[in-house]
Design an enzyme around this catalytic site. Structure first.
Site, PDB file in Angstrom:
ATOM      1  N   SER A 177       0.782  -4.704  -5.716  1.00 15.44           N
ATOM      2  CA  SER A 177       0.882  -4.214  -4.333  1.00 15.44           C
ATOM      3  C   SER A 177       0.085  -5.163  -3.452  1.00 15.44           C
ATOM      4  O   SER A 177      -0.848  -5.822  -3.929  1.00 15.44           O
ATOM      5  CB  SER A 177       0.274  -2.812  -4.244  1.00 15.44           C
ATOM      6  OG  SER A 177       0.006  -2.472  -2.895  1.00 15.44           O
ATOM      7  N   TYR A 190      -5.941   3.944  -5.791  1.00 11.39           N
ATOM      8  CA  TYR A 190      -4.729   3.106  -5.854  1.00 11.39           C
ATOM      9  C   TYR A 190      -5.086   1.617  -5.707  1.00 11.39           C
ATOM     10  O   TYR A 190      -4.634   0.775  -6.488  1.00 11.39           O
ATOM     11  CB  TYR A 190      -3.776   3.548  -4.740  1.00 11.39           C
ATOM     12  CG  TYR A 190      -2.447   2.829  -4.729  1.00 11.39           C
ATOM     13  CD1 TYR A 190      -1.420   3.212  -5.579  1.00 11.39           C
ATOM     14  CD2 TYR A 190      -2.219   1.763  -3.862  1.00 11.39           C
ATOM     15  CE1 TYR A 190      -0.204   2.555  -5.570  1.00 11.39           C
ATOM     16  CE2 TYR A 190      -0.998   1.096  -3.846  1.00 11.39           C
ATOM     17  CZ  TYR A 190       0.008   1.500  -4.704  1.00 11.39           C
ATOM     18  OH  TYR A 190       1.216   0.847  -4.695  1.00 11.39           O
TER      19      TYR A 190
HETATM   20  C1  BGC Z   1       2.091   1.536  -1.291  1.00 14.85           C
HETATM   21  C2  BGC Z   1       2.824   2.062  -0.077  1.00 14.85           C
HETATM   22  C3  BGC Z   1       2.417   1.322   1.160  1.00 14.85           C
HETATM   23  C4  BGC Z   1       2.463  -0.186   0.968  1.00 14.85           C
HETATM   24  C5  BGC Z   1       1.900  -0.948   2.149  1.00 14.85           C
HETATM   25  C6  BGC Z   1       2.289   0.051  -1.362  1.00 14.85           C
HETATM   26  O1  BGC Z   1       1.670  -0.457  -2.509  1.00 14.85           O
HETATM   27  O2  BGC Z   1       2.566   2.184  -2.466  1.00 14.85           O
HETATM   28  O3  BGC Z   1       2.567   3.449   0.069  1.00 14.85           O
HETATM   29  O4  BGC Z   1       3.274   1.668   2.231  1.00 14.85           O
HETATM   30  O5  BGC Z   1       1.731  -0.537  -0.193  1.00 14.85           O
HETATM   31  O6  BGC Z   1       0.704  -0.416   2.616  1.00 14.85           O
END
Ligand code: BGC
Length: 292
Positions: A177, A190
């Site tokens: 991410s 996360y």
């Molecule tokens: C998340 C999303 C988010 C995106 C940008 C991703 O890794 O799961 O919820 O919109 O990152 O912030």
């Protein structure tokens, strides 16, 4: 000419390790290859599975919930003329991961590509974040990747390189991410899991390069999927989101699927240990376009 695909049969053993860039074959980029995608019943995983199938792969669809969605993807891939099976497994459970990889190899044959995609969010202000919120996210997003990657390297190492199929013994793509890089208040579990994925991926890439196993990551930005519906479903939310996206559109799952096809293909044969940001510029510090 490459030999015809032989369903279920192992690839021929490696003859020699090539020391030149591969010559790319005409036709489907990933012809005769078999891929497993975790968390493939929806969102990014689903699009990755579909694009891999379009590029010529047979695909194992891993899912944990919504079996009908997984089954309909199997049917859609069959409609493209590729084989697919759906396997239910929780990627954070060692026994389930081991039996999923065994079943995948028995049913479709040894894998060439694994996209470790399954992930989730349990957002909370830090002082209200429960240990369960923390553990669930770390177990699926980070331990789940460890467990899947370990099965990948075991299988890829057993098989070795078959230059008629691919210049690499195997291709691993970790779904990370932008939050492996961008801190994210209210999402500490996360962001920590994705920071962990970044170093897991790079350490494994270093360890596996001599075996010609390529390990890379894709770091999606805001992609239109169920995980972040609240960030794009109303015009107000979408406008807010666009302040963070210099390219001024939300990403679509297919944007990530196409990046995965390239990273898995021999066109990317010299790419290992890399994170490919597919984010419309979200990591470019958009606030600095007018300030600083
Ligand atoms: C998340 C999303 C988010 C995106 C940008 C991703 O890794 O799961 O919820 O919109 O990152 O912030």
């Amino acid at each position: 000419m490459a030999p015809p695909a032989c369903p279920g049969a192992p690839d021929a053993p490696a003859s020699e390790t090539p020391d030149r860039a591969p010559v790319l074959r005409a036709g489907s980029t990933l012809r005769q290859q078999r891929a497993l995608v975790t968390g493939a019943n929806s969102g990014i995983g689903r699009a990755v599975a579909l694009e891999l199938a379009r590029a010529g792969c047979d695909v194992v669809i891993n899912y944990i919930s919504d079996e009908p969605a997984a089954q309909s993807l199997v049917d859609q891939i069959a409609g493209l003329g590729r084989r697919a099976i759906a396997i239910k497994a929780d990627v954070s459970q060692e026994d389930q991961v081991i039996s999923m990889f065994a079943r995948a190899a028995e049913t479709l044959g040894p894998l060439h590509i694994v996209v470790s995609n399954a992930g989730l969010q349990r957002d909370a202000p830090f002082e209200q974040m429960s240990l369960a919120d923390w553990n669930t996210v770390l177990s699926v997003n980070l331990t789940g990747q460890f467990l899947c990657l370990r099965e990948d390297v075991r299988a890829f190492t057993r098989r070795g390189v078959n230059p008629a199929i691919s210049a690499a013994a195997g291709k691993i793509i970790c779904m990370s991410s932008v939050h492996q890089e961008i801190p994210w208040a209210g999402h500490a579990n996360y962001a920590a899991s994705k920071g962990g994925v970044a170093m897991l991926m790079r350490s494994l890439a270093q360890e596996m390069a001599p075996r010609r196993i390529r390990v890379n990551a894709i770091a999606p930005g805001a992609i239109r999927t169920p995980i972040n519906t609240s960030a794009w479903e109303t015009p107000e939310a979408y406008d807010d989101l666009m302040r963070l996206v210099p390219y001024k559109r939300i990403g679509e799952p297919a944007d990530i699927g196409r990046a995965a096809v390239w990273l898995a293909s021999d066109a990317a044969d010299y790419v290992t240990g890399a994170t490919l940001y597919v984010d419309g510029g979200m990591t470019l510090y958009p606030g600095f376009a007018t300030g600083g």
